[in-house]
Design an enzyme around this catalytic site. Structure first.
Site, PDB file in Angstrom:
ATOM      1  N   GLU A 324       0.943  -1.102  -0.423  1.00 57.28           N
ATOM      2  CA  GLU A 324      -0.053   0.009  -0.108  1.00 57.28           C
ATOM      3  C   GLU A 324       1.034   1.850   0.098  1.00 57.28           C
ATOM      4  O   GLU A 324       0.669   2.349  -0.608  1.00 57.28           O
ATOM      5  CB  GLU A 324      -1.105  -0.064   1.320  1.00 57.28           C
ATOM      6  CG  GLU A 324      -1.789   1.234   1.225  1.00 57.28           C
ATOM      7  CD  GLU A 324      -2.573   1.702   2.595  1.00 57.28           C
ATOM      8  OE1 GLU A 324      -3.256   2.234   2.409  1.00 57.28           O
ATOM      9  OE2 GLU A 324      -1.974   0.827   3.650  1.00 57.28           O
ATOM     10  N   HIS A 418     -25.269  -9.306 -38.402  1.00 57.75           N
ATOM     11  CA  HIS A 418     -24.111  -8.374 -38.217  1.00 57.75           C
ATOM     12  C   HIS A 418     -23.859  -7.826 -39.582  1.00 57.75           C
ATOM     13  O   HIS A 418     -23.578  -6.113 -40.034  1.00 57.75           O
ATOM     14  CB  HIS A 418     -22.821  -9.073 -37.538  1.00 57.75           C
ATOM     15  CG  HIS A 418     -23.455  -8.766 -35.810  1.00 57.75           C
ATOM     16  ND1 HIS A 418     -24.676  -9.100 -35.260  1.00 57.75           N
ATOM     17  CD2 HIS A 418     -22.503  -8.028 -35.027  1.00 57.75           C
ATOM     18  CE1 HIS A 418     -24.021  -8.792 -34.046  1.00 57.75           C
ATOM     19  NE2 HIS A 418     -23.076  -8.585 -33.689  1.00 57.75           N
TER      20      HIS A 418
END
Length: 431
Positions: A324, A418
Site C-alpha cells: 500500500e 451483423h
C-alpha cells in the site's frame, strides 16, 4: 521479544513466504451478517435504517439526512488552517490529473474517447475513535474535480451530535447532504436509496469489517462501484545504511498505530542497520506507550525486517509484495524507484514519511492494500471518470472495409444481421 529479522534470499523464499500471502481481510463471516441487513434496508428503507441505528448505535433518529449548511460549527482556527492547507494541496495535485476528451483518424474514420463523470458518490466517514476527517478530503476533492454532481457524506450518528470537523468539511467542500447512518445499513441505504436518502452509484471511504463487507458484497452484485477492496494498513520500507534507523522505526510504528493487524516490512542490505532499527523499535515502545499493546502486536506478529544481498533484490521483493505504502530511504532513492512497478503510493527520500501523504502533501491516501496495487491504483480523478468511446464512419471506409466485416461476421455465425447491417449500406452505394 524483538521484531523478526530474516536473512532473505529470493531463491529460498521460505523465510518470508508468509509476507507474500498478504493478510487479506477475510470478510466471509462479516458478509453473512451484513447480507440480511442489506436486504432489510433494500425492502424497508428508512424504517429499517432507523431500527438498525437504534440497535447498533443506541440512538433513535427522527431524521437520517442533514443539510450541512444549516448546522453551526466551532472548529479552532489553527485546525481550519491545517485542513485548508491540505485541501489546497490535494486540489492542486488532483487538478493535474484531469483528462481531456480526444479523437484520432483511423483508416479514414473519426474515433475517440469522451470522458464523463459518474453521476453520484457517497463518501463514508467512520465515527467515534476511528475518526478520519482527512479521508473526507481525499474522497470528495477528486470527485469534485472529475465533475461528480451529487455527493453525500455518510457517517454514524453521535450521541453528542456530529463532530464539528466533519460538518465543517462538508460545508467547505459544498456537498449536498450528510446521511447520519453508519455501518452496513448506511452503505445499503446509499446503495439502494430510501424514502429520504438518494441513491449513490459509487461509494468510497474507510470503515470496519462490516462496512468493508457491505461495500464488497454490493459491488460484487453490481449495485455500486467502490474504491479498491480494503484490508489492514501496511508499509514497506527499502533502506540502506544512509538512512536514519530511528526515523525508519518511527515510520514502521506509524503504520502499526492503525491497528494490530497492520504490517510494517523493512527491506535492507545491512544486518547492522536491521539491528539498529530493531533497537529503536524497543526504545519507542518505552518512550511512547500510547496504544502500546496494539503496536506491539502489529510489529511482533505481522511485521518483519528482511536482509537481502542487494538493493535489486529488495526492489524485486517489494514488487512481489505490492505494498500500500512504499518508502525508499536510500542514498539514491530515484534510482531505486526506477525499478518499482507495483505500489499504492511511493515516498522518496529520508524526509518523506507516509504521514505526509496521509495528511498534507496532496497525493491521495485512499490506496489499494494486500497486494492490490498489482491491479488497482490510488483513488484519483480517474476513479470517477468513465470513458465513452465514439466513432464516425465514412461512406468510403465502410465500402472499403465491408469485405472484411463480411468474412468476420460469417466466421462468427452473425452474418445474417451483423453482416447485413453493413451490407445494406454497401449495396446502396453501388446503385
Amino acid at each position: 521479544m524483538p521484531v523478526s529479522i530474516v536473512q532473505a534470499d529470493l531463491d529460498r523464499p521460505s523465510g518470508f513466504q508468509h509476507l507474500l500471502k498478504k493478510a487479506k481481510e477475510d470478510l466471509s463471516s462479516a458478509k453473512e451478517k451484513v447480507i440480511p441487513i442489506i436486504q432489510s434496508v433494500k425492502e424497508n428503507g428508512d424504517k429499517a435504517v432507523k431500527e438498525f441505528t437504534e440497535k447498533f448505535d443506541s440512538i433513535r433518529l427522527d431524521s437520517v439526512v442533514l443539510d450541512p449548511s444549516s448546522i453551526q460549527t466551532n472548529v479552532p482556527r489553527d485546525v481550519q488552517t491545517a485542513f485548508l492547507t491540505a485541501k489546497k494541496n490535494i486540489e492542486e495535485f488532483h487538478r493535474a490529473q484531469k483528462r481531456d476528451s480526444w479523437n484520432v483518424k483511423v483508416d479514414g474514420n473519426l474515433l475517440g474517447v469522451k470522458y464523463t463523470p459518474i453521476p453520484s458518490l457517497a463518501v463514508y466517514a467512520p465515527g467515534g475513535t476511528a475518526l478520519y476527517p482527512s479521508s473526507v478530503l481525499m474522497g470528495i476533492i477528486p470527485a469534485k474535480i472529475a465533475g461528480v454532481k451529487e455527493i453525500q457524506l455518510v457517517t454514524p450518528p453521535q450521541k453528542g451530535g456530529l463532530p464539528d470537523i466533519l460538518v465543517w468539511l462538508a460545508q467547505i467542500l459544498e456537498i449536498d447532504r450528510i446521511v447520519t447512518v453508519g455501518g452496513a445499513q448506511g452503505i445499503a441505504a446509499v446503495a439502494y436509496g430510501t424514502e429520504t436518502i438518494p441513491r449513490s452509484e459509487f461509494v468510497v471511504g474507510p470503515g470496519n469489517s462490516y462496512v468493508a463487507a457491505a461495500k464488497s458484497y454490493l459491488a460484487g452484485i453490481g449495485q455500486i462501484g467502490i474504491d479498491s477492496p480494503a484490508g489492514p494498513s501496511e508499509v514497506c520500507i527499502i533502506a540502506d545504511e544512509s538512512a536514519n534507523p530511528k526515523w525508519v522505526a518511527c515510520d514502521m510504528l506509524s503504520q502499526a498505530e492503525h491497528g494490530e493487524d497492520s504490517s510494517a516490512v523493512l527491506l535492507t542490505t545491512s544486518a547492522k542497520f536491521a539491528e539498529s532499527v530493531s533497537k529503536e523499535l524497543e526504545i519507542a515502545f518505552v518512550e511512547r506507550p500510547k496504544r502500546l499493546e496494539m503496536k506491539k502486536k502489529a510489529i511482533y506478529e505481522n511485521s518483519c525486517i528482511c536482509i537481502f544481498p542487494s538493493l535489486a533484490d529488495c526492489v524485486t521483493f517489494s514488487n512481489l509484495l505490492a505494498p500500500e505504502h512504499l518508502e525508499i530511504q536510500t542514498e539514491d532513492p530515484h534510482s531505486v524507484f526506477g525499478g518499482i512497478e507495483h505500489a499504492g503510493s511511493v515516498f522518496l527520500g529520508n524526509y518523506s514519511p507516509v504521514a505526509m501523504g496521509d495528511y498534507i502533501s496532496g497525493t491521495n491516501h485512499i490506496l489499494p492494500t494486500a497486494g492490490g496495487s498489482r491491479i488497482y491504483s490510488s483513488l484519483g480523478v480517474d476513479s470517477f471518470l468513465k470513458r465513452v468511446t465514439f466513432q464516425e464512419i465514412t461512406k468510403e471506409s465502410l465500402n472499403r472495409l465491408y469485405p472484411h466485416v463480411k468474412l468476420m461476421s460469417e466466421l462468427e455465425g452473425l452474418d445474417e444481421e451483423h453482416g447485413t447491417s453493413v451490407k445494406v449500406r454497401y449495396e446502396e452505394d453501388l446503385k
